[in-house]
Design a protein around this motif. Structure first.
Motif, PDB file in Angstrom:
ATOM      1  N   CYS A 150       0.868  -1.183   0.000  1.00 58.63           N
ATOM      2  CA  CYS A 150       0.000   0.000   0.000  1.00 58.63           C
ATOM      3  C   CYS A 150       0.897   1.223   0.000  1.00 58.63           C
ATOM      4  CB  CYS A 150      -0.906   0.012   1.229  1.00 58.63           C
ATOM      5  SG  CYS A 150      -1.955   1.494   1.289  1.00 58.63           S
ATOM      6  N   ALA A 151       0.635   2.152  -0.885  1.00 55.41           N
ATOM      7  CA  ALA A 151       1.397   3.396  -0.975  1.00 55.41           C
ATOM      8  C   ALA A 151       2.897   3.121  -1.137  1.00 55.41           C
ATOM      9  CB  ALA A 151       1.147   4.263   0.267  1.00 55.41           C
ATOM     10  N   GLY A 152       3.216   2.053  -1.836  1.00 58.69           N
ATOM     11  CA  GLY A 152       4.624   1.710  -2.051  1.00 58.69           C
ATOM     12  C   GLY A 152       5.256   1.006  -0.871  1.00 58.69           C
ATOM     13  N   LEU A 153       4.548   0.929   0.245  1.00 60.01           N
ATOM     14  CA  LEU A 153       5.087   0.278   1.437  1.00 60.01           C
ATOM     15  C   LEU A 153       4.731  -1.207   1.397  1.00 60.01           C
ATOM     16  CD1 LEU A 153       3.950   3.075   3.887  1.00 60.01           C
ATOM     17  CD2 LEU A 153       6.328   2.534   3.326  1.00 60.01           C
ATOM     18  N   VAL A 154       5.747  -2.045   1.583  1.00 63.29           N
ATOM     19  CA  VAL A 154       5.542  -3.487   1.543  1.00 63.29           C
ATOM     20  C   VAL A 154       5.293  -3.968   2.972  1.00 63.29           C
ATOM     21  CG1 VAL A 154       6.536  -5.717   0.913  1.00 63.29           C
ATOM     22  CG2 VAL A 154       7.102  -3.666  -0.439  1.00 63.29           C
ATOM     23  N   PHE A 155       4.156  -4.615   3.165  1.00 60.98           N
ATOM     24  CA  PHE A 155       3.785  -5.147   4.481  1.00 60.98           C
ATOM     25  C   PHE A 155       3.765  -6.675   4.406  1.00 60.98           C
ATOM     26  CE2 PHE A 155       1.963  -1.444   6.840  1.00 60.98           C
ATOM     27  CZ  PHE A 155       1.924  -0.516   5.826  1.00 60.98           C
ATOM     28  N   ILE A 156       4.134  -7.315   5.499  1.00 58.61           N
ATOM     29  CA  ILE A 156       3.953  -8.766   5.603  1.00 58.61           C
ATOM     30  C   ILE A 156       3.083  -9.065   6.817  1.00 58.61           C
ATOM     31  CG2 ILE A 156       6.120  -9.455   4.495  1.00 58.61           C
ATOM     32  CD1 ILE A 156       6.784 -10.071   7.721  1.00 58.61           C
ATOM     33  N   ASN A 157       2.522 -10.264   6.828  1.00 61.92           N
ATOM     34  CA  ASN A 157       1.776 -10.702   8.002  1.00 61.92           C
ATOM     35  C   ASN A 157       2.162 -12.148   8.257  1.00 61.92           C
ATOM     36  OD1 ASN A 157      -0.199 -11.509   9.899  1.00 61.92           O
ATOM     37  ND2 ASN A 157      -1.612  -9.944   9.114  1.00 61.92           N
ATOM     38  N   LEU A 158       2.690 -12.429   9.439  1.00 64.31           N
ATOM     39  CA  LEU A 158       3.189 -13.777   9.744  1.00 64.31           C
ATOM     40  C   LEU A 158       2.058 -14.757  10.049  1.00 64.31           C
ATOM     41  CD1 LEU A 158       6.359 -12.789  11.801  1.00 64.31           C
ATOM     42  CD2 LEU A 158       6.282 -13.701   9.476  1.00 64.31           C
ATOM     43  N   ASP A 159       0.840 -14.251  10.153  1.00 60.55           N
ATOM     44  CA  ASP A 159      -0.319 -15.130  10.285  1.00 60.55           C
ATOM     45  C   ASP A 159      -0.562 -15.734   8.898  1.00 60.55           C
ATOM     46  OD1 ASP A 159      -2.798 -16.295  10.570  1.00 60.55           O
ATOM     47  OD2 ASP A 159      -3.605 -14.675  11.808  1.00 60.55           O
ATOM     48  N   SER A 160      -0.639 -17.064   8.818  1.00 60.18           N
ATOM     49  CA  SER A 160      -0.745 -17.660   7.483  1.00 60.18           C
ATOM     50  C   SER A 160      -2.088 -17.323   6.830  1.00 60.18           C
ATOM     51  CB  SER A 160      -0.508 -19.167   7.545  1.00 60.18           C
ATOM     52  OG  SER A 160      -1.338 -19.712   8.522  1.00 60.18           O
ATOM     53  N   SER A 161      -3.134 -17.057   7.610  1.00 60.90           N
ATOM     54  CA  SER A 161      -4.372 -16.547   6.996  1.00 60.90           C
ATOM     55  C   SER A 161      -4.844 -15.323   7.790  1.00 60.90           C
ATOM     56  CB  SER A 161      -5.452 -17.624   6.930  1.00 60.90           C
ATOM     57  OG  SER A 161      -5.529 -18.301   8.148  1.00 60.90           O
ATOM     58  N   PRO A 162      -4.327 -14.144   7.393  1.00 63.84           N
ATOM     59  CA  PRO A 162      -4.641 -12.920   8.149  1.00 63.84           C
ATOM     60  C   PRO A 162      -6.146 -12.675   8.248  1.00 63.84           C
ATOM     61  CG  PRO A 162      -2.923 -12.502   6.527  1.00 63.84           C
ATOM     62  CD  PRO A 162      -3.440 -13.881   6.251  1.00 63.84           C
ATOM     63  N   GLU A 163      -6.568 -12.154   9.383  1.00 62.22           N
ATOM     64  CA  GLU A 163      -7.982 -11.871   9.628  1.00 62.22           C
ATOM     65  C   GLU A 163      -8.532 -10.827   8.664  1.00 62.22           C
ATOM     66  OE1 GLU A 163      -9.105 -10.584  13.547  1.00 62.22           O
ATOM     67  OE2 GLU A 163      -8.453 -12.508  14.382  1.00 62.22           O
ATOM     68  N   GLN A 164      -7.676  -9.850   8.304  1.00 61.06           N
ATOM     69  CA  GLN A 164      -8.099  -8.766   7.407  1.00 61.06           C
ATOM     70  C   GLN A 164      -7.076  -8.631   6.297  1.00 61.06           C
ATOM     71  OE1 GLN A 164      -7.964  -5.656  10.509  1.00 61.06           O
ATOM     72  NE2 GLN A 164      -9.987  -5.055   9.774  1.00 61.06           N
ATOM     73  N   SER A 165      -7.546  -8.151   5.132  1.00 64.10           N
ATOM     74  CA  SER A 165      -6.586  -7.793   4.093  1.00 64.10           C
ATOM     75  C   SER A 165      -5.857  -6.530   4.555  1.00 64.10           C
ATOM     76  CB  SER A 165      -7.309  -7.525   2.776  1.00 64.10           C
ATOM     77  OG  SER A 165      -8.035  -6.309   2.894  1.00 64.10           O
ATOM     78  N   LEU A 166      -4.751  -6.198   3.915  1.00 65.94           N
ATOM     79  CA  LEU A 166      -4.013  -4.986   4.303  1.00 65.94           C
ATOM     80  C   LEU A 166      -4.906  -3.751   4.160  1.00 65.94           C
ATOM     81  CD1 LEU A 166      -1.403  -3.520   5.140  1.00 65.94           C
ATOM     82  CD2 LEU A 166      -0.767  -3.478   2.711  1.00 65.94           C
ATOM     83  N   ARG A 167      -5.655  -3.670   3.066  1.00 64.37           N
ATOM     84  CA  ARG A 167      -6.537  -2.514   2.826  1.00 64.37           C
ATOM     85  C   ARG A 167      -7.597  -2.400   3.918  1.00 64.37           C
ATOM     86  NH1 ARG A 167      -5.109   1.164  -1.389  1.00 64.37           N
ATOM     87  NH2 ARG A 167      -3.263   0.074  -2.103  1.00 64.37           N
ATOM     88  N   GLU A 168      -8.185  -3.532   4.287  1.00 62.57           N
ATOM     89  CA  GLU A 168      -9.179  -3.503   5.367  1.00 62.57           C
ATOM     90  C   GLU A 168      -8.519  -3.035   6.663  1.00 62.57           C
ATOM     91  OE1 GLU A 168     -12.095  -7.163   3.918  1.00 62.57           O
ATOM     92  OE2 GLU A 168     -10.300  -7.585   5.101  1.00 62.57           O
ATOM     93  N   TYR A 169      -7.316  -3.522   6.892  1.00 60.36           N
ATOM     94  CA  TYR A 169      -6.592  -3.194   8.121  1.00 60.36           C
ATOM     95  C   TYR A 169      -6.310  -1.695   8.198  1.00 60.36           C
ATOM     96  CZ  TYR A 169      -2.749  -3.261  11.517  1.00 60.36           C
ATOM     97  OH  TYR A 169      -1.936  -3.027  12.595  1.00 60.36           O
ATOM     98  N   LEU A 170      -5.878  -1.100   7.092  1.00 62.24           N
ATOM     99  CA  LEU A 170      -5.507   0.323   7.102  1.00 62.24           C
ATOM    100  C   LEU A 170      -6.726   1.238   7.007  1.00 62.24           C
ATOM    101  CD1 LEU A 170      -2.401   0.193   4.729  1.00 62.24           C
ATOM    102  CD2 LEU A 170      -2.369   0.445   7.224  1.00 62.24           C
TER     103      LEU A 170
END
Lengths: 401, 116
Positions: A150-170
């Protein structure tokens, strides 16, 4: 996807009491047991900013980044198809760390131990004498890590099935971040510091202005004035675990002559790059758990406060630029902007460490936040909520076992 | 005495500062500021502050990768001035205290380090 609720704003003189007024326990700012809970409750299951897209400029580019708190090393690749993927940097044969370089360009990754070789989409391509194993190659792909940009920023999530997508999270902050220089940046400058300070204590320093006049008497002169002696923000905004403040600056501040020269050069290129006055220009975003982004196109920095242990962290500050330096004036403007921001950041480290030493003595059972330290209170509340939920989840699982 | 010119014409006033302050690499320039004496900083700042504009105007006429040795020295001098100006103009007599903290902040990458 459900529409994300709007950001809740509080103006400077509004009552903040509904966000709590009580003292905050001191233990979470130094106890290793609490840090261990944060690892599981937050850092192993939350979107974490780890890189910028400009570090993966073309197919075959890769980077390796540590996530110390999770004792993890993450390999992020841009495949021949242009897609960004992330994996645990761990060979699926016997767990050896696969790649030792921090970055590079390659589409195959061979484990140094027994030469298991993986493609940039994580599949096991070849392994010597593989017929002697009791497993199929298709079951030996690298362990995937959720990744999004998002916005050029690379995010990771160590949860193999994250509860929310990155967009939902932000939520609404995603769109605001997309308006900032970071979203169009192709390169950056960077400075870092190691600190003997808990990540929350360190982070809190950068989300309250109460200290500015005492710790930054010279470098922060324009951030306060007789009308606003502590330089408190114009307003605060909250969205889920994230927050923002709208920075106040002294309209009567008188920059020094060379400082004016440096700022004018910066402004010239901010305008050339298409960043005039904008709604985001004075926003200072705090993205949970450990990222800041300043909206100003003149000082377009992010800071990640990386937790290392209960009382050690690392600050990584980046200033994002669109295009390489293309002329002497732009080069000077960027150097001046970086040196200015670095001067301010460098003044905080010692006093944060003094805070850590004080807390670790165990002298205090609680600390106090005033109404203008509301962002610090909000961080603690968001952390503690997750830690308590994790504790309950763990206890329930133990009771069941 | 070495009379060879190190800087482009018009910047003779800065010749005495080339050896100390024309430094490649942002991290090196920042370190030089921290390690310098007040006397050194003030002398360089006072000599260079009015020349930064004309220097950049001259250097802006060429792409950065086509600067010759004299122009490159001038570029690096003006970049050092960015750091030194903060010590002289902003920090003033707080600079020794500031420098102590500043040592712990490491520049790991700067846009000026590329294609330099």
């Amino acid at each position: 996807m459900a529409e994300s609720p709007a950001t809740q704003h509080i103006e400077l003189d509004e009552d903040h009491a509904h966000l709590g007024t009580g003292p905050i326990p001191a233990g979470p700012y130094y106890q290793p047991e609490y840090f261990d809970l944060e690892r599981e409750a937050i850092f192993r299951r939350t979107w974490l900013q780890i890189a910028h897209i400009s570090e993966l400029p073309e197919p075959g580019s890769f980077i390796v980044r540590p996530v110390e708190i999770a004792r993890a090393s993450i390999l992020i690749t841009r495949g021949r198809d242009g897609e960004i993927r992330a994996f645990h940097n761990v060979c699926t044969h016997r767990g050896t760390q696969l790649v030792s370089d921090d970055s590079g360009k390659r589409s195959l990754f061979s484990c140094p131990y027994h030469m298991w070789t993986f493609s940039d989409d994580g599949e096991l391509r070849s392994a010597p004498d593989f017929e002697r194993f009791y497993v199929d190659k298709s079951q030996c792909s690298l362990s995937k890590v959720a990744v999004d940009v998002c916005a050029g920023l690379v995010f990771i999530n160590l949860d193999s099935s994250p509860e929310q997508s990155l967009r939902e999270y932000l939520g609404p902050f995603a769109e605001e971040l997309e308006q900032l220089p970071v979203a169009r940046a192709t390169t950056f400058s960077e400075y870092t510091y190691e600190i003997e300070g808990n990540w929350k204590l360190t982070y809190d320093n950068f989300q309250e202005n109460y200290h500015l006049r005492f710790i930054h008497p010279r470098s922060g002169e324009a951030a306060n004035g007789p009308q606003n002696p502590f330089g408190y923000p114009i307003r605060y905004g909250f969205h889920g675990p994230h927050r923002t403040q709208t920075i106040w600056s002294n309209p009567d501040a008188r920059p020094k002559p060379f400082q004016t020269f440096g700022f004018m050069k910066g402004a010239e290129f901010a305008i050339k790059d298409g960043f005039g006055a904008s709604a985001q220009g004075k926003e200072y975003y705090a993205i949970f758990p450990n990222l800041f982004i300043l909206g100003s196109p003149m000082t377009p920095f992010s800071q990640s406060v990386v937790p290392i242990s209960a009382n050690r962290s690392r600050g990584i500050i980046r200033m994002y630029w669109i295009g390489e330096d293309d002329c002497a004036s732009r080069r000077f403007a960027r150097e001046y902007a970086m040196a200015t921001a670095r001067d301010i950041h460098s003044e905080d480290r010692a006093v944060i460490q003094a805070g850590q030493r004080g807390l670790e003595s165990g002298a205090l059972s609680h600390i106090h936040f005033q109404s203008q330290e509301i962002l610090c209170r909000h961080l603690f509340q968001e952390v503690d909520k997750r830690v308590e939920a994790y504790r309950a989840e763990r206890d329930a699982a133990r009771a069941k076992a | 005495m070495n009379t060879e010119r190190n800087l482009p014409e018009g910047f003779e006033q800065l010749e005495p500062y080339v050896e100390s302050w024309s430094i490649a690499g942002a991290a090196n320039r920042s370190r030089r500021r921290i390690d310098s004496s007040e006397q050194e900083r003030v002398a360089f700042f006072n000599a260079a502050k009015e020349l930064a504009g004309p220097a950049l105007a001259l250097l802006d006429q060429k792409p950065l990768d086509q600067l010759d040795d004299r122009e490159t020295r001038l570029m690096n001098l003006i970049l050092s001035l960015a750091h030194v100006s903060l010590a002289v103009e902003i920090q003033g007599d707080d600079e020794p205290k500031h420098a102590k903290n500043s040592r712990h902040i490491t520049i790991t990458r700067a846009s000026s380090d590329f294609n330099a």
